[in-house]
Design a protein around this motif. Structure first.
Motif, PDB file in Angstrom:
ATOM      1  N   VAL A 142       0.864  -1.197   0.000  1.00 20.96           N
ATOM      2  CA  VAL A 142       0.000   0.000   0.000  1.00 20.96           C
ATOM      3  C   VAL A 142       0.897   1.243   0.000  1.00 20.96           C
ATOM      4  CG1 VAL A 142      -1.714   1.322   1.323  1.00 20.96           C
ATOM      5  CG2 VAL A 142      -1.892  -1.173   1.193  1.00 20.96           C
ATOM      6  N   PRO A 143       0.722   2.141  -0.972  1.00 14.31           N
ATOM      7  CA  PRO A 143       1.612   3.306  -1.023  1.00 14.31           C
ATOM      8  C   PRO A 143       1.425   4.247   0.167  1.00 14.31           C
ATOM      9  CG  PRO A 143      -0.095   3.446  -2.728  1.00 14.31           C
ATOM     10  CD  PRO A 143      -0.262   2.112  -2.064  1.00 14.31           C
ATOM     11  N   ILE A 144       2.552   4.775   0.627  1.00 10.64           N
ATOM     12  CA  ILE A 144       2.525   5.744   1.736  1.00 10.64           C
ATOM     13  C   ILE A 144       3.125   7.054   1.233  1.00 10.64           C
ATOM     14  CG2 ILE A 144       3.351   6.263   4.075  1.00 10.64           C
ATOM     15  CD1 ILE A 144       3.553   3.289   4.600  1.00 10.64           C
ATOM     16  N   ALA A 145       2.366   8.148   1.413  1.00 11.49           N
ATOM     17  CA  ALA A 145       2.879   9.474   1.043  1.00 11.49           C
ATOM     18  C   ALA A 145       3.071  10.277   2.312  1.00 11.49           C
ATOM     19  CB  ALA A 145       1.889  10.184   0.120  1.00 11.49           C
ATOM     20  N   MET A 146       4.194  10.994   2.362  1.00 17.53           N
ATOM     21  CA  MET A 146       4.453  11.797   3.565  1.00 17.53           C
ATOM     22  C   MET A 146       4.650  13.261   3.172  1.00 17.53           C
ATOM     23  SD  MET A 146       7.125  11.060   6.632  1.00 17.53           S
ATOM     24  CE  MET A 146       8.629  11.362   5.800  1.00 17.53           C
ATOM     25  N   GLY A 147       4.092  14.160   3.981  1.00 21.28           N
ATOM     26  CA  GLY A 147       4.246  15.600   3.732  1.00 21.28           C
ATOM     27  C   GLY A 147       4.285  16.340   5.060  1.00 21.28           C
ATOM     28  N   GLY A 148       4.260  17.670   4.987  1.00 18.18           N
ATOM     29  CA  GLY A 148       4.341  18.488   6.206  1.00 18.18           C
ATOM     30  C   GLY A 148       5.674  19.224   6.247  1.00 18.18           C
ATOM     31  N   ASN A 149       5.812  20.064   7.247  1.00 16.34           N
ATOM     32  CA  ASN A 149       7.003  20.935   7.303  1.00 16.34           C
ATOM     33  C   ASN A 149       8.318  20.167   7.289  1.00 16.34           C
ATOM     34  OD1 ASN A 149       5.403  23.176   7.333  1.00 16.34           O
ATOM     35  ND2 ASN A 149       5.491  23.475   9.543  1.00 16.34           N
ATOM     36  N   TYR A 150       8.371  19.034   7.976  1.00 19.90           N
ATOM     37  CA  TYR A 150       9.622  18.256   7.996  1.00 19.90           C
ATOM     38  C   TYR A 150      10.037  17.878   6.572  1.00 19.90           C
ATOM     39  CZ  TYR A 150      12.278  13.884   8.005  1.00 19.90           C
ATOM     40  OH  TYR A 150      13.177  12.885   7.712  1.00 19.90           O
ATOM     41  N   VAL A 151       9.076  17.431   5.784  1.00 20.71           N
ATOM     42  CA  VAL A 151       9.389  17.006   4.409  1.00 20.71           C
ATOM     43  C   VAL A 151       9.794  18.221   3.567  1.00 20.71           C
ATOM     44  CG1 VAL A 151       8.440  15.918   2.332  1.00 20.71           C
ATOM     45  CG2 VAL A 151       7.851  15.023   4.590  1.00 20.71           C
ATOM     46  N   THR A 152       9.111  19.340   3.766  1.00 21.81           N
ATOM     47  CA  THR A 152       9.427  20.547   2.995  1.00 21.81           C
ATOM     48  C   THR A 152      10.826  21.065   3.349  1.00 21.81           C
ATOM     49  OG1 THR A 152       7.082  21.098   3.121  1.00 21.81           O
ATOM     50  CG2 THR A 152       8.550  22.858   2.387  1.00 21.81           C
ATOM     51  N   LEU A 153      11.159  21.018   4.638  1.00 24.17           N
ATOM     52  CA  LEU A 153      12.404  21.664   5.082  1.00 24.17           C
ATOM     53  C   LEU A 153      13.605  20.715   5.091  1.00 24.17           C
ATOM     54  CD1 LEU A 153      10.777  23.637   8.030  1.00 24.17           C
ATOM     55  CD2 LEU A 153      11.590  24.618   5.885  1.00 24.17           C
ATOM     56  N   CYS A 154      13.365  19.420   5.166  1.00 26.39           N
ATOM     57  CA  CYS A 154      14.484  18.449   5.269  1.00 26.39           C
ATOM     58  C   CYS A 154      14.282  17.326   4.246  1.00 26.39           C
ATOM     59  CB  CYS A 154      14.535  17.844   6.668  1.00 26.39           C
ATOM     60  SG  CYS A 154      14.666  19.024   7.998  1.00 26.39           S
ATOM     61  N   GLN A 155      14.101  17.715   2.982  1.00 28.22           N
ATOM     62  CA  GLN A 155      13.763  16.717   1.966  1.00 28.22           C
ATOM     63  C   GLN A 155      14.769  15.581   1.868  1.00 28.22           C
ATOM     64  OE1 GLN A 155      12.254  17.479  -2.107  1.00 28.22           O
ATOM     65  NE2 GLN A 155      11.975  19.532  -1.299  1.00 28.22           N
ATOM     66  N   ILE A 178      -1.996  12.652  -6.948  1.00 30.81           N
ATOM     67  CA  ILE A 178      -2.325  11.511  -6.083  1.00 30.81           C
ATOM     68  C   ILE A 178      -3.647  10.861  -6.522  1.00 30.81           C
ATOM     69  CG2 ILE A 178      -3.119  10.997  -3.709  1.00 30.81           C
ATOM     70  CD1 ILE A 178      -0.176  11.200  -3.677  1.00 30.81           C
ATOM     71  N   ILE A 179      -4.658  11.721  -6.763  1.00 34.89           N
ATOM     72  CA  ILE A 179      -5.988  11.190  -7.078  1.00 34.89           C
ATOM     73  C   ILE A 179      -5.969  10.478  -8.447  1.00 34.89           C
ATOM     74  CG2 ILE A 179      -8.389  11.854  -7.580  1.00 34.89           C
ATOM     75  CD1 ILE A 179      -7.943  14.119  -5.422  1.00 34.89           C
ATOM     76  N   ARG A 180      -5.372  11.148  -9.430  1.00 36.97           N
ATOM     77  CA  ARG A 180      -5.386  10.567 -10.785  1.00 36.97           C
ATOM     78  C   ARG A 180      -4.388   9.415 -10.918  1.00 36.97           C
ATOM     79  NH1 ARG A 180      -4.803  16.119 -13.174  1.00 36.97           N
ATOM     80  NH2 ARG A 180      -6.882  16.846 -13.736  1.00 36.97           N
ATOM     81  N   ASN A 181      -3.142   9.657 -10.490  1.00 39.74           N
ATOM     82  CA  ASN A 181      -2.088   8.708 -10.822  1.00 39.74           C
ATOM     83  C   ASN A 181      -1.885   7.612  -9.785  1.00 39.74           C
ATOM     84  OD1 ASN A 181      -1.704  11.356 -12.073  1.00 39.74           O
ATOM     85  ND2 ASN A 181      -0.024  10.350 -13.139  1.00 39.74           N
ATOM     86  N   VAL A 182      -2.082   7.939  -8.513  1.00 39.11           N
ATOM     87  CA  VAL A 182      -1.847   6.909  -7.499  1.00 39.11           C
ATOM     88  C   VAL A 182      -3.150   6.141  -7.230  1.00 39.11           C
ATOM     89  CG1 VAL A 182      -1.028   6.452  -5.146  1.00 39.11           C
ATOM     90  CG2 VAL A 182      -0.006   8.314  -6.473  1.00 39.11           C
ATOM     91  N   LEU A 183      -4.273   6.876  -7.157  1.00 39.94           N
ATOM     92  CA  LEU A 183      -5.537   6.204  -6.853  1.00 39.94           C
ATOM     93  C   LEU A 183      -6.331   5.844  -8.109  1.00 39.94           C
ATOM     94  CD1 LEU A 183      -6.589   8.369  -3.778  1.00 39.94           C
ATOM     95  CD2 LEU A 183      -5.869   5.972  -3.736  1.00 39.94           C
ATOM     96  N   ASP A 184      -5.899   6.352  -9.231  1.00 35.39           N
ATOM     97  CA  ASP A 184      -6.561   6.050 -10.503  1.00 35.39           C
ATOM     98  C   ASP A 184      -8.052   6.434 -10.487  1.00 35.39           C
ATOM     99  OD1 ASP A 184      -6.741   5.124 -13.065  1.00 35.39           O
ATOM    100  OD2 ASP A 184      -7.054   3.018 -12.504  1.00 35.39           O
ATOM    101  N   ARG A 185      -8.314   7.627  -9.993  1.00 34.75           N
ATOM    102  CA  ARG A 185      -9.683   8.141  -9.937  1.00 34.75           C
ATOM    103  C   ARG A 185      -9.712   9.517 -10.625  1.00 34.75           C
ATOM    104  NH1 ARG A 185     -10.803   3.869  -9.403  1.00 34.75           N
ATOM    105  NH2 ARG A 185     -12.043   2.748  -7.884  1.00 34.75           N
TER     106      ARG A 185
END
Ligand code: B12
Length: 451
Positions: A142-155, A178-185
């Motif tokens: 199952v794909p996991i996507a992570m975001g938030g300030n940590y990801v923006t500032l410490c890629q 995400i909606i089109r390509n990961v979830l195919d919706r």
């Protein structure tokens, strides 16, 4: 077409100390409602809240009562300190539910098609890394996507997380992919990112037993202070229509029975005629009885007698202002946010309007690169002499800010290699003139009952 399931998770905080100072994963809940508008099923787990849907609670932790207004302690359990922090004698904790209760919550929901994880502070990533390990075991593939300030500032660092997608910046800009390509919706709804009025309200109905909810009247900040990362997180400064913010407050009062609201804005009081004055007038006009809390610093320079009166009348209860220092050279060098005279008159107007000195919290930055204890001490005494309450804000060095290189050069820790050292609790840029012992003395001084 079968509806896809998206699981959104706010991880545990692993830290020396953490206090629920009106903390909620607002960004993730904004993304939840965007996904719902695209006819996706969403489920939300807040690892900081030891409660499950349906009223069950985690019996392995003690759940502290929240204080009036909605702040308070998190449940906590001592855990081993990460090896890089081994030299530090303070205890390390996991804040929130137990991992066992988390596993039970996973077991009672549908299998997700996608998991979204948020991380707010750069030095909070460790809880998310553990979470991702658990999720990868439980839901292989199952794909996991992570975001938030940590990801923006410490890629670069975030690549170690094991997440399949690292999505920096505003999550809304990634959701079409995400909606089109990961979830195919198909993409059925898309807000205009230049106009925050087009964003649906955050999905606060997913919070279990909320005491308060956060509000955001804008994205970004028109200022650029040398310690702050806002310019790296948002492009420009965009505001909502004030009456639409009042409508949102009314909505949560009616649908969730919420009476306490915390503002997360970077510049709530800026250009008061554009936002805060019409907002407060409307709250008063509609006779809405609610309380507002401002744990994030407000700008002193905007205060006028009228603004102070309206704040008192419309229900602003927790006031925190960003003053940072009484040292005039540093004030100028940091971006000219507030002068001593602006503090003096703001406190006087607020006291005239009915606030007591204890109601007027004033943040003072402590532990800036090269800063001496004397500067902090002078600032504490200055704030006390004006009849307000000094509160130390320990400096957290953030990649990409104007202070960053100076912080890296002066810190006793390798800040670049390890975000855990960006933790404000470590006072990462302490020095011979501002030691941990001196800091403890300064903290005691702020509690001096001079007001
Ligand atoms: C509100 C706020 C707080 C609140 C609590 C917020 C919380 N939920 O934890 C309070 C007042 C308690 C607080 C405290 C502190 N804070 Co603060 N805070 C903020 C602030 C102003 C807003 C955060 C916010 O909610 N924004 C609004 C929402 C919509 O944005 P968001 O959650 O980031 O989500 C968006 C994106 O990140 C992304 N996204 C998020 N999750 C995900 C997940 C996926 C999968 C995807 C695709 C996208 C995505 O999409 C979302 C929507 O666009 C930020 C500055 C900022 N502008 O971000 C500073 C900030 C996060 N804080 C900061 C600091 C320094 C502190 C303090 C250390 C200050 C101090 N010295 O005392 C303390 C530390 C508290 C602690 N225990 O350690 C720093 C970060 C420090 C760091 N090293 O990470 C920031 C960046 C401010 C700065 N100085 O630059 N803070």
């Amino acid at each position: 077409m079968h509806k896809k399931n998206v699981l959104l998770i706010n991880p545990w905080i692993y830290d020396f100390s953490a206090y629920d100072y009106w903390i909620k994963p607002l960004g993730l809940l904004y993304l939840a409602s965007y996904l719902r508008k695209n006819e996706l099923n969403v489920r939300f787990i807040d690892c900081l809240n030891p409660r499950a849907e349906g009223g069950r609670t985690d019996e392995t932790v003690t759940i502290p009562n929240k204080k009036p207004g909605g702040h308070g302690k998190f449940p906590k359990k001592k855990i081993s300190t990460p090896p890089v922090l081994n030299g530090i004698s303070k205890k390390y904790h996991r804040y929130g539910m137990s991992p066992e209760f988390f596993q039970e919550m996973l077991a009672c929901g549908p299998k997700p098609d996608l998991i979204l994880v948020t991380v707010m502070m750069t030095y909070w990533y460790a809880g998310a890394f553990d979470l991702i390990r658990i999720l990868k075991n439980r839901f292989p593939g199952v794909p996991i996507a992570m975001g938030g300030n940590y990801v923006t500032l410490c890629q670069d660092h975030a690549h170690k997380s094991g997440a399949d997608y690292l999505l920096p910046g505003a999550g809304e800009s990634h959701l079409p992919f995400i909606i089109r390509n990961v979830l195919d919706r198909p993409l059925l709804f898309q807000p205009d990112l230049q106009n925050p009025d087009t964003l649906p309200y955050p999905a606060f109905d997913l919070l279990i037993k909320p005491d308060q909810v956060p509000m955001l009247t804008s994205r970004g900040c028109p200022f650029r202070c040398s310690y702050c990362a806002s310019h790296r997180l948002y492009d420009g400064f965009k505001r909502r229509t004030p009456l639409k913010v009042v409508d949102e407050v009314a909505h949560w009062m009616m649908t969730l029975g919420i009476a306490d609201f915390s503002f997360y804005d970077d510049a709530l009081l800026t250009k008061p005629d554009e936002m805060i004055i019409p907002f407060m007038r409307e709250i008063i006009k509609r006779g809405m009885v609610c309380h507002f809390h401002c744990p994030n610093g407000l700008h002193l320079r905007e205060m006028t007698p009228e603004l102070a009166r309206l704040m008192h009348k419309s229900g602003f209860r927790t006031l925190r202002f960003g003053f940072e220092t009484s040292d005039m050279d540093r004030q100028l060098a940091m971006g000219g946010k507030a002068t001593n005279t602006q503090l003096d008159s703001a406190v006087a107007y607020l006291r005239e309007a009915g606030y007591s000195g204890r109601d007027i919290g004033v943040y003072i930055l402590c532990g800036l690169p090269g800063q001496e204890g004397k500067e902090v001490c002078d600032t504490i005494r200055y704030v006390q002499s004006r009849g307000a309450k000094p509160i130390l804000a320990e400096f957290s060095p953030i990649p990409g800010t104007d202070y960053w290189e100076q912080a890296v050069a002066s810190s006793v820790f390798p800040l670049k290699e390890e975000p855990l050292f960006q933790n404000n609790s470590l006072l990462p840029c302490r020095n011979d003139n501002l030691t941990l012992t001196r800091y403890q003395e300064l903290k005691r001084l702020t509690r001096h009952p001079s007001i």
